[in-house]
Design a protein around this motif. Structure first.
Motif, PDB file in Angstrom:
ATOM      1  N   GLU A 143      26.346 -63.635 -46.980  1.00 26.63           N
ATOM      2  CA  GLU A 143      26.384 -65.025 -46.517  1.00 26.63           C
ATOM      3  C   GLU A 143      25.451 -65.216 -45.328  1.00 26.63           C
ATOM      4  OE1 GLU A 143      27.905 -67.755 -47.475  1.00 26.63           O
ATOM      5  OE2 GLU A 143      29.324 -67.088 -49.012  1.00 26.63           O
ATOM      6  N   CYS A 144      25.484 -64.258 -44.404  1.00 27.73           N
ATOM      7  CA  CYS A 144      24.693 -64.362 -43.180  1.00 27.73           C
ATOM      8  C   CYS A 144      23.201 -64.439 -43.469  1.00 27.73           C
ATOM      9  CB  CYS A 144      25.005 -63.175 -42.280  1.00 27.73           C
ATOM     10  SG  CYS A 144      24.086 -63.154 -40.722  1.00 27.73           S
ATOM     11  N   TYR A 145      22.757 -63.707 -44.501  1.00 33.73           N
ATOM     12  CA  TYR A 145      21.329 -63.666 -44.811  1.00 33.73           C
ATOM     13  C   TYR A 145      20.945 -64.577 -45.980  1.00 33.73           C
ATOM     14  CZ  TYR A 145      20.701 -59.901 -41.477  1.00 33.73           C
ATOM     15  OH  TYR A 145      20.642 -59.166 -40.322  1.00 33.73           O
ATOM     16  N   GLY A 146      21.821 -65.514 -46.293  1.00 29.86           N
ATOM     17  CA  GLY A 146      21.480 -66.549 -47.264  1.00 29.86           C
ATOM     18  C   GLY A 146      21.470 -66.127 -48.708  1.00 29.86           C
ATOM     19  N   THR A 147      22.174 -65.034 -49.043  1.00 34.23           N
ATOM     20  CA  THR A 147      22.253 -64.598 -50.444  1.00 34.23           C
ATOM     21  C   THR A 147      23.718 -64.355 -50.814  1.00 34.23           C
ATOM     22  OG1 THR A 147      21.886 -62.301 -49.747  1.00 34.23           O
ATOM     23  CG2 THR A 147      19.957 -63.553 -50.485  1.00 34.23           C
ATOM     24  N   PRO A 148      24.527 -65.408 -50.846  1.00 35.11           N
ATOM     25  CA  PRO A 148      25.949 -65.218 -51.135  1.00 35.11           C
ATOM     26  C   PRO A 148      26.164 -64.617 -52.520  1.00 35.11           C
ATOM     27  CG  PRO A 148      25.334 -67.536 -51.284  1.00 35.11           C
ATOM     28  CD  PRO A 148      24.160 -66.823 -50.693  1.00 35.11           C
TER      29      PRO A 148
ATOM     30  N   VAL B  52      30.556 -44.424 -53.288  1.00 32.76           N
ATOM     31  CA  VAL B  52      30.303 -45.823 -52.948  1.00 32.76           C
ATOM     32  C   VAL B  52      30.475 -45.985 -51.445  1.00 32.76           C
ATOM     33  CG1 VAL B  52      31.028 -48.215 -53.254  1.00 32.76           C
ATOM     34  CG2 VAL B  52      31.065 -46.650 -55.204  1.00 32.76           C
ATOM     35  N   PHE B  53      29.451 -46.545 -50.797  1.00 39.50           N
ATOM     36  CA  PHE B  53      29.502 -46.796 -49.352  1.00 39.50           C
ATOM     37  C   PHE B  53      29.650 -48.300 -49.162  1.00 39.50           C
ATOM     38  CE2 PHE B  53      27.404 -47.338 -45.134  1.00 39.50           C
ATOM     39  CZ  PHE B  53      28.308 -46.576 -44.395  1.00 39.50           C
ATOM     40  N   PRO B  54      30.861 -48.773 -48.850  1.00 38.50           N
ATOM     41  CA  PRO B  54      31.111 -50.229 -48.831  1.00 38.50           C
ATOM     42  C   PRO B  54      30.564 -50.972 -47.620  1.00 38.50           C
ATOM     43  CG  PRO B  54      33.090 -49.048 -48.214  1.00 38.50           C
ATOM     44  CD  PRO B  54      32.077 -47.991 -48.585  1.00 38.50           C
ATOM     45  N   ASP B  55      30.157 -50.240 -46.594  1.00 39.22           N
ATOM     46  CA  ASP B  55      29.692 -50.890 -45.360  1.00 39.22           C
ATOM     47  C   ASP B  55      28.189 -50.730 -45.194  1.00 39.22           C
ATOM     48  OD1 ASP B  55      32.361 -51.587 -44.580  1.00 39.22           O
ATOM     49  OD2 ASP B  55      32.666 -49.499 -44.008  1.00 39.22           O
ATOM     50  N   ALA B  56      27.449 -50.997 -46.250  1.00 38.68           N
ATOM     51  CA  ALA B  56      26.005 -50.800 -46.230  1.00 38.68           C
ATOM     52  C   ALA B  56      25.342 -51.712 -45.203  1.00 38.68           C
ATOM     53  CB  ALA B  56      25.417 -51.072 -47.610  1.00 38.68           C
ATOM     54  N   PRO B  57      24.463 -51.169 -44.363  1.00 37.82           N
ATOM     55  CA  PRO B  57      23.730 -52.022 -43.425  1.00 37.82           C
ATOM     56  C   PRO B  57      22.666 -52.815 -44.157  1.00 37.82           C
ATOM     57  CG  PRO B  57      22.925 -49.772 -43.290  1.00 37.82           C
ATOM     58  CD  PRO B  57      24.095 -49.742 -44.229  1.00 37.82           C
ATOM     59  N   TRP B  58      22.361 -53.991 -43.641  1.00 34.69           N
ATOM     60  CA  TRP B  58      21.348 -54.827 -44.276  1.00 34.69           C
ATOM     61  C   TRP B  58      19.952 -54.218 -44.130  1.00 34.69           C
ATOM     62  CZ3 TRP B  58      22.462 -58.620 -47.545  1.00 34.69           C
ATOM     63  CH2 TRP B  58      21.447 -59.498 -47.929  1.00 34.69           C
ATOM     64  N   GLN B  59      19.743 -53.547 -43.007  1.00 34.04           N
ATOM     65  CA  GLN B  59      18.451 -52.889 -42.772  1.00 34.04           C
ATOM     66  C   GLN B  59      18.680 -51.407 -42.495  1.00 34.04           C
ATOM     67  OE1 GLN B  59      15.722 -53.018 -39.013  1.00 34.04           O
ATOM     68  NE2 GLN B  59      15.135 -54.789 -40.251  1.00 34.04           N
ATOM     69  N   ILE B  60      17.954 -50.555 -43.223  1.00 33.81           N
ATOM     70  CA  ILE B  60      18.091 -49.105 -43.079  1.00 33.81           C
ATOM     71  C   ILE B  60      17.177 -48.610 -41.961  1.00 33.81           C
ATOM     72  CG2 ILE B  60      17.813 -46.894 -44.258  1.00 33.81           C
ATOM     73  CD1 ILE B  60      18.321 -48.276 -46.863  1.00 33.81           C
ATOM     74  N   ASP B  61      17.653 -47.604 -41.221  1.00 31.47           N
ATOM     75  CA  ASP B  61      16.800 -46.959 -40.232  1.00 31.47           C
ATOM     76  C   ASP B  61      17.030 -45.447 -40.280  1.00 31.47           C
ATOM     77  OD1 ASP B  61      19.231 -46.518 -38.888  1.00 31.47           O
ATOM     78  OD2 ASP B  61      18.947 -48.219 -37.563  1.00 31.47           O
ATOM     79  N   GLU B  62      16.238 -44.716 -39.501  1.00 27.30           N
ATOM     80  CA  GLU B  62      16.314 -43.255 -39.525  1.00 27.30           C
ATOM     81  C   GLU B  62      17.674 -42.751 -39.061  1.00 27.30           C
ATOM     82  OE1 GLU B  62      12.860 -40.750 -38.430  1.00 27.30           O
ATOM     83  OE2 GLU B  62      11.951 -42.641 -37.760  1.00 27.30           O
TER      84      GLU B  62
ATOM     85  N   CYS C  72      12.618 -61.246 -51.728  1.00 20.69           N
ATOM     86  CA  CYS C  72      13.396 -60.216 -51.041  1.00 20.69           C
ATOM     87  C   CYS C  72      13.401 -60.498 -49.538  1.00 20.69           C
ATOM     88  CB  CYS C  72      12.824 -58.828 -51.323  1.00 20.69           C
ATOM     89  SG  CYS C  72      13.911 -57.482 -50.804  1.00 20.69           S
ATOM     90  N   ASP C  73      14.554 -60.359 -48.926  1.00 21.31           N
ATOM     91  CA  ASP C  73      14.720 -60.674 -47.515  1.00 21.31           C
ATOM     92  C   ASP C  73      13.811 -59.816 -46.636  1.00 21.31           C
ATOM     93  OD1 ASP C  73      16.711 -61.928 -45.385  1.00 21.31           O
ATOM     94  OD2 ASP C  73      16.411 -59.822 -44.871  1.00 21.31           O
ATOM     95  N   LYS C  74      13.172 -60.446 -45.643  1.00 21.02           N
ATOM     96  CA  LYS C  74      12.206 -59.749 -44.797  1.00 21.02           C
ATOM     97  C   LYS C  74      12.859 -58.716 -43.889  1.00 21.02           C
ATOM     98  CE  LYS C  74       8.765 -63.466 -44.735  1.00 21.02           C
ATOM     99  NZ  LYS C  74       7.987 -64.421 -43.905  1.00 21.02           N
ATOM    100  N   VAL C  75      14.106 -58.939 -43.528  1.00 21.34           N
ATOM    101  CA  VAL C  75      14.796 -57.966 -42.676  1.00 21.34           C
ATOM    102  C   VAL C  75      15.014 -56.665 -43.446  1.00 21.34           C
ATOM    103  CG1 VAL C  75      16.891 -57.510 -41.341  1.00 21.34           C
ATOM    104  CG2 VAL C  75      15.903 -59.807 -41.374  1.00 21.34           C
ATOM    105  N   ARG C  76      15.459 -56.783 -44.689  1.00 19.57           N
ATOM    106  CA  ARG C  76      15.607 -55.596 -45.522  1.00 19.57           C
ATOM    107  C   ARG C  76      14.264 -54.912 -45.745  1.00 19.57           C
ATOM    108  NH1 ARG C  76      18.381 -57.432 -50.944  1.00 19.57           N
ATOM    109  NH2 ARG C  76      17.991 -55.247 -51.464  1.00 19.57           N
ATOM    110  N   LEU C  77      13.236 -55.688 -46.014  1.00 23.46           N
ATOM    111  CA  LEU C  77      11.911 -55.125 -46.275  1.00 23.46           C
ATOM    112  C   LEU C  77      11.391 -54.340 -45.084  1.00 23.46           C
ATOM    113  CD1 LEU C  77      10.058 -58.007 -48.173  1.00 23.46           C
ATOM    114  CD2 LEU C  77      11.175 -55.983 -49.114  1.00 23.46           C
ATOM    115  N   LYS C  78      11.704 -54.801 -43.890  1.00 28.35           N
ATOM    116  CA  LYS C  78      11.255 -54.091 -42.696  1.00 28.35           C
ATOM    117  C   LYS C  78      11.824 -52.671 -42.667  1.00 28.35           C
ATOM    118  CE  LYS C  78      11.003 -54.514 -37.662  1.00 28.35           C
ATOM    119  NZ  LYS C  78      11.392 -55.341 -36.476  1.00 28.35           N
ATOM    120  N   GLY C  79      13.084 -52.540 -43.046  1.00 30.33           N
ATOM    121  CA  GLY C  79      13.707 -51.218 -43.101  1.00 30.33           C
ATOM    122  C   GLY C  79      13.096 -50.344 -44.188  1.00 30.33           C
ATOM    123  N   TYR C  80      12.871 -50.930 -45.380  1.00 29.78           N
ATOM    124  CA  TYR C  80      12.263 -50.175 -46.478  1.00 29.78           C
ATOM    125  C   TYR C  80      10.860 -49.706 -46.101  1.00 29.78           C
ATOM    126  CZ  TYR C  80      15.993 -52.095 -49.455  1.00 29.78           C
ATOM    127  OH  TYR C  80      17.198 -52.439 -50.007  1.00 29.78           O
ATOM    128  N   ASP C  81      10.100 -50.585 -45.465  1.00 33.98           N
ATOM    129  CA  ASP C  81       8.735 -50.220 -45.067  1.00 33.98           C
ATOM    130  C   ASP C  81       8.741 -49.079 -44.059  1.00 33.98           C
ATOM    131  OD1 ASP C  81       7.483 -52.052 -46.708  1.00 33.98           O
ATOM    132  OD2 ASP C  81       7.404 -53.636 -45.182  1.00 33.98           O
TER     133      ASP C  81
END
Length: 250
Positions: free
Chosen positions: A131-136, A157-167, A190-199
């Protein structure tokens, strides 16, 4: 037998996993039989013809993973090299997994088969994050997690997945690599916040790209057929001496 006796006694056999001093994470995971399923049900011919990702063999998938990570296609036949190559890899894939479909399943298959032995973690975004990132999500978080729990390719299954991954997340979860679908990092939807983590993960060589499954029917709540208006049963002519029964609408 009550629940307390089960928790206090019957789970003692699993201390090798909970006590890292006795057993390494990698060997504990291997003990839990994280090898890919030895066989899978054959697809129907129409699906085999339609979806190219179904036709990918384990060797195809592993060759793609090794090439994307800059690893040699084959490992030298030394004891040390084989030990490193055959170590169980912890692979992470995240997403909404909303309206779970064949595309999701085939991506999870590629993730699980990316190495000979894989412990696959599927991270699921919460309803609040979506909801917060506009993809309900149309399907509640609890149900999305439960669907993944029953997927043959998923080990955890990890139910508390972060929206952006980091090291730091990778280190805390002992994750070797993450899986990202090809084209996701250049997908404008694709959300830019997620993409930043993937990149960021891609720059440090932690990303395995999976092939996108084309031709999948994408279901959304708006595409569901609306239920028709219930109709009353047909009226039957009654004889004068019959008492009519009340008409019940369903």
């Amino acid at each position: 037998m009550d629940a307390s006796s089960v928790l206090s006694d019957d789970l003692s056999d699993y201390d090798v996993v909970s006590d890292p001093g006795r057993h390494s994470l990698e060997s504990s995971i291997a003990d839990l039989n994280t090898l890919a399923p030895s066989s899978e049900p054959p697809p129907v011919q129409e699906a085999y013809d339609k979806f190219a990702t179904i036709r990918l063999t384990a060797n195809d998938i592993q060759a793609n993973a090794r090439a994307s990570l800059g690893l040699p296609p084959t490992v030298q036949s030394t004891i040390k090299a084989n030990k490193v190559d055959n170590r169980t890899k912890c692979i992470y894939v995240d997403g909404l997994f909303d309206m779970f479909n064949a595309g999701h399943a085939l991506q999870l298959r590629q993730a699980k088969l990316s190495f000979p032995s894989v412990h696959l973690i599927a991270g699921v975004y919460s309803d609040e994050l979506c909801e917060c990132y506009g993809t309900p999500a149309a399907v509640p978080h609890l149900e999305r997690c439960e669907i993944l729990r029953h997927c043959r390719w998923v080990d955890e299954v990890f139910p508390d997945a972060p929206w952006q991954i980091d090291e730091q997340f990778l280190r805390e979860r002992h994750i070797d690599y993450i899986v990202v679908e090809e084209g996701a990092t250049v997908d404008p939807t694709c959300d830019k916040v997620r993409l930043k983590g993937y990149d960021a993960m891609k720059r440090i060589g932690k990303v395995i790209p999976t092939k996108r499954t084309m031709g999948i029917t994408m279901m959304t709540p708006a595409s569901f057929p609306s239920p028709g208006t219930p109709k009353s049963p047909p009226t039957v002519a009654l004889l004068s001496d019959e008492t009519p029964e009340p008409l019940v609408e369903f």
